[in-house]
Write a protein that holds these residues in place. Sequence first.
Motif, PDB file in Angstrom:
ATOM      1  N   PHE A 392       0.837  -1.206   0.000  1.00  0.00           N
ATOM      2  CA  PHE A 392       0.000   0.000   0.000  1.00  0.00           C
ATOM      3  C   PHE A 392       0.871   1.254   0.000  1.00  0.00           C
ATOM      4  O   PHE A 392       0.643   2.213  -0.733  1.00  0.00           O
ATOM      5  N   ASN A 393       1.911   1.223   0.849  1.00  0.00           N
ATOM      6  CA  ASN A 393       2.854   2.320   0.983  1.00  0.00           C
ATOM      7  C   ASN A 393       3.561   2.637  -0.336  1.00  0.00           C
ATOM      8  O   ASN A 393       3.699   3.794  -0.748  1.00  0.00           O
ATOM      9  N   ILE A 396       1.027   4.110  -2.974  1.00  0.00           N
ATOM     10  CA  ILE A 396       0.583   5.488  -2.721  1.00  0.00           C
ATOM     11  C   ILE A 396       1.726   6.488  -2.912  1.00  0.00           C
ATOM     12  O   ILE A 396       1.507   7.651  -3.242  1.00  0.00           O
ATOM     13  N   HIS A 397       2.972   6.002  -2.753  1.00  0.00           N
ATOM     14  CA  HIS A 397       4.132   6.887  -2.948  1.00  0.00           C
ATOM     15  C   HIS A 397       4.227   7.352  -4.406  1.00  0.00           C
ATOM     16  O   HIS A 397       4.832   8.383  -4.690  1.00  0.00           O
ATOM     17  N   LEU A 406       4.398  12.467   2.808  1.00  0.00           N
ATOM     18  CA  LEU A 406       3.816  11.126   2.895  1.00  0.00           C
ATOM     19  C   LEU A 406       3.890  10.604   4.329  1.00  0.00           C
ATOM     20  O   LEU A 406       2.938   9.995   4.833  1.00  0.00           O
TER      21      LEU A 406
END
Length: 494
Positions: A392-393, A396-397, A406
């Motif tokens: 997910f990280n 989204i980055h 972030l």
Amino acid sequence: METAETIARPKRNLKPYWITLAFIVLVVILLLPNPTDLPVMGQRALAILAFAVVLWMTEAVSYPVSSAMIIGLVAILLGLAPDMANPDVLLGTKAALKLALGGFSNSAVALVAAALFLAAAMQATNLHKRLALFILSKVGVKTGAIVFGAIIVSIVLAFFVPSATARAGAVVPILLGMVAAFGLPHNSRLGALLVITAVQSVSIWNIGIKTGAAQNMVAIGFIENEFGESVSWGAWFLYAAPWSIIMSVVLYFVMTRLIKPETQVVEGGKELIQGQLKELGPMKSSEKRLIIVAITLLLFWSTEEILHPFDTTTVTLIAITILLAPKIGVFDWKTVEKLIPWGTIIVFAVGIALGTILLDTQGAQWLSNKVFGAMGLENMPILATIALLSLFNILIHLGFASATSLSSALIPIFIALTTTISLDVNDVGFVLIQQFVISFGFLLPISAPQNMLAYGTGSFTVKDFIKSGVPLTIIGYLLILLMSATYWKWIGLL
């Protein structure tokens, strides 16, 4: 490459539309029915977060300007919301403004400011350039050796220059000078190989060293506020440096196999470096003083909580005081004023404040429950949880150009998640691992400021960067999972 058609047709300015969209998102969330399990202040904090995320992702305004807008919205929207301690009265704009400015009193903000001063000292004396040239002068003229040298330079500078952009700014021009010395254009295969290697190495060591990047300080600030625990420089290094060391080796093999340069030997490269070193002249007394301060500072950082009780922020601020002192210092305030990106400090402080507000108003907890609760994370094994959150990280980055922003958006949510997952894990370690992943800036030029600095030289294409970024991201992700299952468990991080 630009065509005649793209030159003739100016790029449309979409920033006003993005700003409008940010306000529409803000208003829509404010007008939604208030959930019974979420305080009014929490809903308004989430609306401000959504507004900020749109601005951060689109860069519709500069980050410092977005910070000023966030302060204003917090003061007005939370000021006119019922006080959580006493719902019969409004919180008041004065109290809300105090929340909005609360990040400026966080010790992590002082550390970021001090780190910017330290980076400015390196720039003012050109010591970072001398270090880079010295290391490259020792590795030889074969392209493989220069790639290795570029990685080593990034590692060494990460210990002494707490700014990823400053580290990239020191080494990239030198590498391009070597390419030019061989008679190749800056956008040659050799140029792409060396410059991409340098900035990817900078990103890798943003993770390995606590003081390597501002976003690490964001995480530390939240951890200290919410868990009442600090992560020392040495502890961070013990946790993250093994990952960075392995990834540095991976980087060497990925780069030397994916981008084949026009030549295997850079004839004249060594002479060019020696010439640049000669231009710098003998080491100045200010550089020698800076070396003494930097090495002493590194010793204090690495022995924090082991040989002395002084925290990272305190010793860094003392070092900056020495560097600014007459006679024994290396620069004066007039020099500093021109070299410090003051907006970075504002962005950092406001990001810390917004994250703290999200946690204090229960907005982060509510969002964590709704988003991650729907994924069933509370019942998953810890490794599966880390795998899903890390993925997910990374995804989204792709929409964020600033890892600091972030971190401001996600770390409070990850902290809130630790209260809902039923696994017996070290909460601080769980959050830290996600902070490591937040610093992944390998995929796109827009993924990190140092990438954009390098991309601005025109030495490589987006395709070149992605070609290296994809394997680095996949291997880095798998290594996070492997270390979560082994090393980090063994040393007590999880």
